[in-house]
Design a protein around this motif. Structure first.
Motif, PDB file in Angstrom:
ATOM      1  N   ALA A 263      13.482  10.081  14.477  1.00  0.00           N
ATOM      2  CA  ALA A 263      13.151   8.681  14.197  1.00  0.00           C
ATOM      3  C   ALA A 263      14.023   7.744  15.024  1.00  0.00           C
ATOM      4  N   THR A 264      15.260   8.144  15.255  1.00  0.00           N
ATOM      5  CA  THR A 264      16.173   7.305  16.035  1.00  0.00           C
ATOM      6  C   THR A 264      15.813   7.304  17.517  1.00  0.00           C
ATOM      7  N   VAL A 265      15.615   8.493  18.079  1.00  0.00           N
ATOM      8  CA  VAL A 265      15.335   8.556  19.515  1.00  0.00           C
ATOM      9  C   VAL A 265      13.910   8.105  19.845  1.00  0.00           C
ATOM     10  N   GLY A 266      13.016   8.086  18.855  1.00  0.00           N
ATOM     11  CA  GLY A 266      11.632   7.691  19.124  1.00  0.00           C
ATOM     12  C   GLY A 266      11.263   6.320  18.628  1.00  0.00           C
ATOM     13  N   VAL A 267      12.271   5.481  18.361  1.00  0.00           N
ATOM     14  CA  VAL A 267      11.994   4.191  17.734  1.00  0.00           C
ATOM     15  C   VAL A 267      11.161   3.271  18.630  1.00  0.00           C
ATOM     16  N   LYS A 268      11.245   3.413  19.956  1.00  0.00           N
ATOM     17  CA  LYS A 268      10.522   2.514  20.862  1.00  0.00           C
ATOM     18  C   LYS A 268       9.110   2.990  21.213  1.00  0.00           C
ATOM     19  N   LEU A 269       8.766   4.213  20.838  1.00  0.00           N
ATOM     20  CA  LEU A 269       7.491   4.775  21.285  1.00  0.00           C
ATOM     21  C   LEU A 269       6.259   4.094  20.685  1.00  0.00           C
ATOM     22  N   PRO A 270       6.257   3.692  19.392  1.00  0.00           N
ATOM     23  CA  PRO A 270       5.044   3.018  18.879  1.00  0.00           C
ATOM     24  C   PRO A 270       4.683   1.766  19.657  1.00  0.00           C
ATOM     25  N   GLY A 271       5.687   0.924  19.974  1.00  0.00           N
ATOM     26  CA  GLY A 271       5.405  -0.289  20.728  1.00  0.00           C
ATOM     27  C   GLY A 271       4.880  -0.004  22.121  1.00  0.00           C
ATOM     28  N   LEU A 272       5.411   1.028  22.773  1.00  0.00           N
ATOM     29  CA  LEU A 272       4.961   1.373  24.118  1.00  0.00           C
ATOM     30  C   LEU A 272       3.535   1.914  24.104  1.00  0.00           C
ATOM     31  N   ASN A 273       3.189   2.732  23.112  1.00  0.00           N
ATOM     32  CA  ASN A 273       1.821   3.222  23.003  1.00  0.00           C
ATOM     33  C   ASN A 273       0.852   2.095  22.708  1.00  0.00           C
ATOM     34  N   PHE A 274       1.267   1.170  21.881  1.00  0.00           N
ATOM     35  CA  PHE A 274       0.434   0.006  21.578  1.00  0.00           C
ATOM     36  C   PHE A 274       0.187  -0.819  22.834  1.00  0.00           C
ATOM     37  N   ARG A 275       1.241  -1.102  23.570  1.00  0.00           N
ATOM     38  CA  ARG A 275       1.069  -1.892  24.792  1.00  0.00           C
ATOM     39  C   ARG A 275       0.258  -1.121  25.827  1.00  0.00           C
TER      40      ARG A 275
END
Length: 425
Positions: A263-275
């Motif tokens: 959860a810590t290392v993947g915190v930015k992935l949802p926003g990047l997939n959305f964009r």
């Protein structure tokens, strides 16, 4: 996304969680004791069956009756509360059926876990050359496994068929709702894709995650007592020494560690997939307009839009790089963690191979249940990106401000339309 299919979604899901919590506590603190007093409990020290008779044990039959009464009561209550909802049969009763079948799957896992002990001990006796072990001992155990497996297969095949219809009904409910608001939505970037594709992906992804979550919770409820019982065989751990209920605490620690890590290392992935979905849709739509309008899809515009696609993909590749480093490190370590912790117990000869098989299965079930976020993280990331896209629809319907990237797209569309209007014919 929800209120087009489920009755009063917030109240429905909150009441489902509260009802399930109360039902579980009521079973363990009240009704399980009532069942024992009525003669439905298992005799002290009795070994649980590892064949189909497991499902006909008096204690299980009593629980099935309690489970059915709880499910029917909850469904009947919501059928009365929101009786005019056209999707009540699928959203409420269909969900309850999926929950019931999910519990059956957990029960099958318990039977197979019971089966591992006699099979493992029989295998070990044969390998050690102990007298009395015959070929029929193996064949009979394999026949029992086949009976359980074929029953599970039949139920799973029928469930998959039902679930496919369930997902399509949910998609239909969202599709009908969004199309009724089409005039408010048609100007949103990628509106057609969101209605045609995202609704299906959202319902299918969320349904899969929901079943996995329900299965994880039920697995914990069923296997935690089993893991407590098996902890009596493990009296010492490497480095740590002796602790009570060692297997239980190990499962919680290891699952918590993996969940927090990813959860810590993947915190930015949802926003990047959305964009990523946004920039891809913007690029695709400009090319579609370029097919019919000579003033669209000009080289400068295409370079800018494709540059956004490239930039976002490169950022995703980088963030997935270190995410996968952490993920695969944890997965590989997970394969040896339990064995490492059981080395003192194995060396001391305190367990047989069959007991080890039971411990490994029970520990894996509990650990995997606690690792729900670890196992589902990439799917959750995909769901969050789809959810953000559909939330733009919700914002347009409710008259709320659109996300910045959608507002930028509308400005670009307005500028493009103005250019087309001023172009000489």
């Amino acid at each position: 996304m929800f209120h087009s299919f489920f009755p009063r979604p917030k109240l429905f899901f909150l009441s489902a969680i509260a009802f399930a919590f109360v039902a579980v506590l009521a079973w363990y603190f009240v009704f399980a004791g009532i069942g024992d007093s009525l003669g439905f409990g298992a005799p002290e020290g009795a070994v649980e069956p590892y064949d189909l008779t497991f499902f006909l044990m008096p204690s299980n039959v009593f629980f099935y009756a309690y489970f059915a009464i709880c499910m029917l009561s909850f469904g009947a209550a919501w059928s009365f509360i929101d009786r005019y909802n056209p999707w009540i049969g699928w959203s409420v009763w269909g969900s309850l059926l999926i929950v019931a079948v999910t519990y059956f799957g957990v029960q099958v896992t318990v039977v197979i876990n019971n089966w591992r002990r006699p099979f493992g001990d029989t295998l070990m006796n044969a390998l050690q050359g102990k007298p009395g072990t015959t070929a029929w001992d193996f064949y009979s155990l394999m026949l029992i496994f086949a009976q359980v497996a074929f029953l599970s297969m039949a139920v799973s095949i029928l469930t998959d068929f039902f679930t496919s219809h369930y997902i399509f009904r949910w998609r239909t409910a969202m599709n009908d709702f969004y199309m009724s608001k089409w005039e408010q939505l048609r100007h949103i970037e990628g509106a057609s894709q969101r209605v045609q594709e995202d609704t299906m992906r959202f319902s299918a992804t969320l349904e899969g995650l929901g079943i996995t979550l329900i299965n994880s919770v039920m697995t914990l409820i069923v296997f935690l007592p089993i893991l407590f019982g098996l902890s009596s065989y493990v009296t010492e751990l490497p480095i740590i020494g002796q602790i009570p209920h060692a297997l239980f605490w190990l499962a919680i620690f290891w699952a918590t560690f993996g969940t927090v890590l990813l959860a810590t290392v993947g915190v930015k992935l949802p926003g990047l997939n959305f964009r990523n979905q946004r920039v891809e849709a913007a690029y695709r739509k400009e090319l579609v307009y370029g097919e019919d309008h000579a003033d669209r899809a000009q080289p400068a515009t295409v370079r800018e839009l494709y540059g956004n696609v490239r930039k976002n993909y490169f950022r995703m590749y980088w963030h997935y790089l270190y995410f996968n480093v952490a993920r695969y490190f944890y997965i590989q370590a997970d394969g040896l963690f339990l064995l490492f912790m059981l080395v003192p117990t194995i060396v001391a000869g305190k367990i047989t191979y069959g007991i080890y098989q039971q411990i490994a299965t029970a520990f894996g079930q509990v650990s995997n249940s606690f690792q729900y976020l670890v196992n589902s993280w990439t799917t959750i990331i995909e769901l969050l990106s789809i959810h953000k896209r559909l939330k733009a629809f919700e914002a347009a319907i409710d008259g709320e401000p659109l996300p910045e990237i959608d507002r930028n797209y509308l400005v670009r569309e307005a500028e493009g339309g103005e250019m087309a209007a001023n172009k000489p014919t």
